[in-house]
Motif scaffolding. Structure first.
Motif, PDB file in Angstrom:
ATOM      1  N   ALA A 173     -39.736 -22.671 -21.660  1.00 39.23           N
ATOM      2  CA  ALA A 173     -39.019 -21.493 -21.192  1.00 39.23           C
ATOM      3  C   ALA A 173     -38.067 -20.955 -22.264  1.00 39.23           C
ATOM      4  O   ALA A 173     -37.644 -21.667 -23.177  1.00 39.23           O
ATOM      5  CB  ALA A 173     -38.234 -21.837 -19.922  1.00 39.23           C
ATOM      6  N   TYR A 174     -37.762 -19.685 -22.097  1.00 43.27           N
ATOM      7  CA  TYR A 174     -36.920 -18.954 -23.047  1.00 43.27           C
ATOM      8  C   TYR A 174     -35.674 -19.716 -23.493  1.00 43.27           C
ATOM      9  O   TYR A 174     -35.407 -19.840 -24.686  1.00 43.27           O
ATOM     10  CB  TYR A 174     -36.542 -17.602 -22.408  1.00 43.27           C
ATOM     11  CG  TYR A 174     -35.338 -16.957 -23.050  1.00 43.27           C
ATOM     12  CD1 TYR A 174     -35.456 -16.331 -24.285  1.00 43.27           C
ATOM     13  CD2 TYR A 174     -34.081 -17.006 -22.444  1.00 43.27           C
ATOM     14  CE1 TYR A 174     -34.339 -15.770 -24.899  1.00 43.27           C
ATOM     15  CE2 TYR A 174     -32.976 -16.453 -23.048  1.00 43.27           C
ATOM     16  CZ  TYR A 174     -33.104 -15.835 -24.277  1.00 43.27           C
ATOM     17  OH  TYR A 174     -32.002 -15.303 -24.877  1.00 43.27           O
ATOM     18  N   GLN A 175     -34.870 -20.199 -22.547  1.00 44.56           N
ATOM     19  CA  GLN A 175     -33.565 -20.777 -22.912  1.00 44.56           C
ATOM     20  C   GLN A 175     -33.711 -21.948 -23.887  1.00 44.56           C
ATOM     21  O   GLN A 175     -32.893 -22.126 -24.786  1.00 44.56           O
ATOM     22  CB  GLN A 175     -32.820 -21.284 -21.665  1.00 44.56           C
ATOM     23  CG  GLN A 175     -32.584 -20.257 -20.591  1.00 44.56           C
ATOM     24  CD  GLN A 175     -31.517 -19.227 -20.929  1.00 44.56           C
ATOM     25  OE1 GLN A 175     -31.000 -19.192 -22.044  1.00 44.56           O
ATOM     26  NE2 GLN A 175     -31.188 -18.382 -19.969  1.00 44.56           N
TER      27      GLN A 175
ATOM     28  N   ILE B  69     -40.949 -13.723 -33.557  1.00 42.56           N
ATOM     29  CA  ILE B  69     -41.719 -13.092 -32.483  1.00 42.56           C
ATOM     30  C   ILE B  69     -41.753 -14.075 -31.312  1.00 42.56           C
ATOM     31  O   ILE B  69     -42.291 -15.177 -31.430  1.00 42.56           O
ATOM     32  CB  ILE B  69     -43.158 -12.764 -32.964  1.00 42.56           C
ATOM     33  CG1 ILE B  69     -43.123 -11.826 -34.195  1.00 42.56           C
ATOM     34  CG2 ILE B  69     -43.996 -12.201 -31.832  1.00 42.56           C
ATOM     35  CD1 ILE B  69     -42.829 -10.382 -33.906  1.00 42.56           C
ATOM     36  N   GLU B  70     -41.164 -13.672 -30.195  1.00 37.78           N
ATOM     37  CA  GLU B  70     -41.034 -14.581 -29.053  1.00 37.78           C
ATOM     38  C   GLU B  70     -42.241 -14.418 -28.125  1.00 37.78           C
ATOM     39  O   GLU B  70     -42.158 -13.806 -27.056  1.00 37.78           O
ATOM     40  CB  GLU B  70     -39.692 -14.345 -28.359  1.00 37.78           C
ATOM     41  CG  GLU B  70     -38.551 -14.477 -29.370  1.00 37.78           C
ATOM     42  CD  GLU B  70     -37.281 -15.107 -28.839  1.00 37.78           C
ATOM     43  OE1 GLU B  70     -36.852 -14.739 -27.740  1.00 37.78           O
ATOM     44  OE2 GLU B  70     -36.716 -15.959 -29.555  1.00 37.78           O
ATOM     45  N   ASP B  71     -43.346 -14.990 -28.586  1.00 38.33           N
ATOM     46  CA  ASP B  71     -44.624 -14.809 -27.892  1.00 38.33           C
ATOM     47  C   ASP B  71     -45.034 -16.067 -27.134  1.00 38.33           C
ATOM     48  O   ASP B  71     -46.207 -16.382 -27.003  1.00 38.33           O
ATOM     49  CB  ASP B  71     -45.713 -14.424 -28.905  1.00 38.33           C
ATOM     50  CG  ASP B  71     -45.806 -15.419 -30.054  1.00 38.33           C
ATOM     51  OD1 ASP B  71     -45.011 -16.380 -30.098  1.00 38.33           O
ATOM     52  OD2 ASP B  71     -46.675 -15.237 -30.926  1.00 38.33           O
TER      53      ASP B  71
ATOM     54  N   GLY C  51     -28.914 -13.531 -39.566  1.00 40.23           N
ATOM     55  CA  GLY C  51     -29.049 -12.920 -38.248  1.00 40.23           C
ATOM     56  C   GLY C  51     -30.511 -13.004 -37.838  1.00 40.23           C
ATOM     57  O   GLY C  51     -31.324 -13.594 -38.535  1.00 40.23           O
ATOM     58  N   ARG C  52     -30.842 -12.410 -36.692  1.00 38.18           N
ATOM     59  CA  ARG C  52     -32.249 -12.472 -36.281  1.00 38.18           C
ATOM     60  C   ARG C  52     -32.629 -11.293 -35.384  1.00 38.18           C
ATOM     61  O   ARG C  52     -31.817 -10.744 -34.650  1.00 38.18           O
ATOM     62  CB  ARG C  52     -32.565 -13.801 -35.604  1.00 38.18           C
ATOM     63  CG  ARG C  52     -31.517 -14.356 -34.632  1.00 38.18           C
ATOM     64  CD  ARG C  52     -31.638 -13.824 -33.295  1.00 38.18           C
ATOM     65  NE  ARG C  52     -31.377 -14.764 -32.215  1.00 38.18           N
ATOM     66  CZ  ARG C  52     -31.452 -14.401 -30.932  1.00 38.18           C
ATOM     67  NH1 ARG C  52     -31.711 -13.152 -30.604  1.00 38.18           N
ATOM     68  NH2 ARG C  52     -31.213 -15.278 -29.978  1.00 38.18           N
ATOM     69  N   PHE C  53     -33.912 -10.933 -35.515  1.00 40.14           N
ATOM     70  CA  PHE C  53     -34.571 -10.085 -34.526  1.00 40.14           C
ATOM     71  C   PHE C  53     -35.437 -11.053 -33.720  1.00 40.14           C
ATOM     72  O   PHE C  53     -36.154 -11.848 -34.331  1.00 40.14           O
ATOM     73  CB  PHE C  53     -35.528  -9.075 -35.167  1.00 40.14           C
ATOM     74  CG  PHE C  53     -34.911  -8.104 -36.144  1.00 40.14           C
ATOM     75  CD1 PHE C  53     -33.736  -7.426 -35.848  1.00 40.14           C
ATOM     76  CD2 PHE C  53     -35.543  -7.831 -37.353  1.00 40.14           C
ATOM     77  CE1 PHE C  53     -33.199  -6.511 -36.749  1.00 40.14           C
ATOM     78  CE2 PHE C  53     -35.013  -6.922 -38.253  1.00 40.14           C
ATOM     79  CZ  PHE C  53     -33.838  -6.255 -37.955  1.00 40.14           C
ATOM     80  N   ALA C  54     -35.370 -10.960 -32.401  1.00 36.10           N
ATOM     81  CA  ALA C  54     -36.152 -11.905 -31.591  1.00 36.10           C
ATOM     82  C   ALA C  54     -36.940 -11.169 -30.508  1.00 36.10           C
ATOM     83  O   ALA C  54     -36.787 -11.436 -29.321  1.00 36.10           O
ATOM     84  CB  ALA C  54     -35.223 -12.949 -30.970  1.00 36.10           C
ATOM     85  N   PRO C  55     -37.787 -10.234 -30.905  1.00 41.07           N
ATOM     86  CA  PRO C  55     -38.487  -9.439 -29.888  1.00 41.07           C
ATOM     87  C   PRO C  55     -39.572 -10.212 -29.137  1.00 41.07           C
ATOM     88  O   PRO C  55     -40.218 -11.093 -29.697  1.00 41.07           O
ATOM     89  CB  PRO C  55     -39.130  -8.317 -30.719  1.00 41.07           C
ATOM     90  CG  PRO C  55     -39.336  -8.925 -32.069  1.00 41.07           C
ATOM     91  CD  PRO C  55     -38.164  -9.855 -32.274  1.00 41.07           C
ATOM     92  N   THR C  56     -39.736  -9.853 -27.880  1.00 39.62           N
ATOM     93  CA  THR C  56     -40.857 -10.356 -27.085  1.00 39.62           C
ATOM     94  C   THR C  56     -41.971  -9.321 -27.185  1.00 39.62           C
ATOM     95  O   THR C  56     -41.750  -8.167 -26.820  1.00 39.62           O
ATOM     96  CB  THR C  56     -40.440 -10.497 -25.603  1.00 39.62           C
ATOM     97  OG1 THR C  56     -39.311 -11.364 -25.535  1.00 39.62           O
ATOM     98  CG2 THR C  56     -41.567 -11.066 -24.766  1.00 39.62           C
ATOM     99  N   PRO C  57     -43.139  -9.706 -27.660  1.00 44.38           N
ATOM    100  CA  PRO C  57     -44.197  -8.697 -27.834  1.00 44.38           C
ATOM    101  C   PRO C  57     -44.934  -8.394 -26.528  1.00 44.38           C
ATOM    102  O   PRO C  57     -46.131  -8.593 -26.413  1.00 44.38           O
ATOM    103  CB  PRO C  57     -45.111  -9.337 -28.882  1.00 44.38           C
ATOM    104  CG  PRO C  57     -44.933 -10.800 -28.675  1.00 44.38           C
ATOM    105  CD  PRO C  57     -43.524 -11.011 -28.190  1.00 44.38           C
TER     106      PRO C  57
HETATM  107  N1  GLU Z   1     -37.069 -12.385 -26.756  1.00 43.81           N
HETATM  108  C1  GLU Z   1     -35.856 -12.130 -26.051  1.00 43.81           C
HETATM  109  C2  GLU Z   1     -35.856 -10.712 -25.551  1.00 43.81           C
HETATM  110  O1  GLU Z   1     -36.594  -9.891 -26.092  1.00 43.81           O
HETATM  111  C3  GLU Z   1     -34.713 -12.375 -26.991  1.00 43.81           C
HETATM  112  C4  GLU Z   1     -33.421 -12.521 -26.345  1.00 43.81           C
HETATM  113  C5  GLU Z   1     -32.413 -13.051 -27.331  1.00 43.81           C
HETATM  114  O2  GLU Z   1     -31.995 -12.281 -28.205  1.00 43.81           O
HETATM  115  O3  GLU Z   1     -32.082 -14.206 -27.256  1.00 43.81           O
HETATM  116  O4  GLU Z   1     -35.170 -10.396 -24.602  1.00 43.81           O
END
Ligand code: GLU
Length: 336
Positions: free
Chosen positions: A190-192, A39-41, A3-9
């Protein structure tokens, strides 16, 4: 597989982020998998200095563990460049010279979430006169790059998937989503694009996030198939048949007292503010477990206790009902 955590800081985590991360952790652990932290930076203008460290600290405080090295998108530009080149060579992307104002003016009025389907102006230029488009790029005209998705109603643009909370989903890529930007005019990816690629390259097979991303999932499933078809992912291209997609679960959102989704800019419910007022981690976990529908009334618990009662059927029973967090939730959390 993980699984994953994908936070935007872009700020400190708030209660809604803790809730989504708890669900991701519970889901992965119930499957016997671990969780990776990415970390989605990549969106540099949105990044807040220090937020990366806060996120790791708050996750550890909550007991939400991850394994392996932390992946930072800001350090993966060469990977993105290489894959972008593959998409460009395959003719899957095209340059777009439109300004935002032009796109808005040419678009049909959109649904409530202000998602604008690109009206296709530069797609026509690319299809009719690719030489002119290439010449404008060479001349240095400001441009982004868009992904060319199938036209509205095209059969290969219909994406079906089964969400573990919201059930069967059907999206028409051309009609519901359109040609999204995958590389912005400032050169940032970009994000996608990066999220789809990273989920593939990191062997993520369990994706849990807010319901605001349901529509994005359709696009990501399609893009993932395109990436695999063009050999991106190496051995994964063999292991993952294009029809193999991660398992998805989208969560009802946590809203504030006025019914608006909790956001990082509302500092009052961020974990820094909660912790400074003396709220304990087990109160936050218990509140989030209640918000997920796992327990009937909020009560303090650790992540292991939450895992013992975790069941997607309970989350599903909340389907469609976002959770209102009252203004005085801090009092409630302190009393737990
Ligand atoms: N970094 C994105 C957010 O914080 C992640 C979204 C996702 O889970 O794909 O919204």
């Amino acid at each position: 597989m993980s699984g994953r955590f994908a936070p935007t800081p872009s700020g400190r985590m708030h209660l809604g982020n803790a809730y989504a991360m708890l669900a991701a952790w519970l889901s992965a652990h119930q499957r016997g998998e671990d969780v990776r932290l990415r970390i989605e930076d990549i969106d540099v203008p949105r990044i807040m200095r220090g937020a990366d460290a806060w996120i790791r600290e708050d996750l550890a405080w909550l007991g939400l563990s991850w394994s392996g090295d932390v992946v930072r998108q800001s350090q993966r530009t060469t990977v993105y460049d290489d894959v972008f080149a593959v998409l460009r060579d395959a003719g899957l992307v095209y340059p777009c010279f439109c300004s935002r104002a032009e796109i808005r003016a040419a678009s049909a009025p959109q649904e409530g979430d202000r998602f604008i389907v690109y009206p296709g102006t530069c797609r026509r230029l690319h299809d009719d006169d690719p030489e002119e488009a290439a010449a404008r790029v060479r001349a240095g005209e400001r441009h982004s790059w868009r992904l060319a998705v199938p036209a509205a109603h095209a059969r290969d643009g219909i994406v079906l998937f089964d969400d573990r909370v919201y059930g069967a989903q059907r999206y028409d890529l051309g009609g519901d989503i359109g040609d999204i930007v995958i590389r912005r005019s400032d050169g940032l990816y970009a994000y996608q694009f990066v999220v789809t690629l990273d989920d593939l390259l990191m062997d993520i097979d369990d994706i849990v996030r807010g319901r605001d991303l349901l529509r994005s999932t359709a696009l990501q499933i399609w893009l993932r198939g395109r990436l695999l078809a063009h050999g991106v992912g190496g051995a994964r291209a063999v292991r993952w048949a294009p029809a193999d997609t991660p398992d998805y679960a989208h969560l009802p959102l946590l809203d504030n007292a006025t019914g608006v989704r909790l956001a990082k800019r509302e500092r009052s419910l961020d974990l820094g503010a909660l912790r400074a007022q003396g709220v304990r981690a087990d109160a936050v976990i218990g509140y989030c477990a209640w918000a997920l529908g796992l327990i009937d009334t909020p009560e303090p618990m650790g992540v292991r206790d939450a895992l013992a009662v975790f069941d997607w059927r309970r989350v599903r029973a909340r389907r469609g009902r976002d959770v209102r967090v009252p203004d005085d939730v801090v009092r409630e959390l302190l009393a737990m």
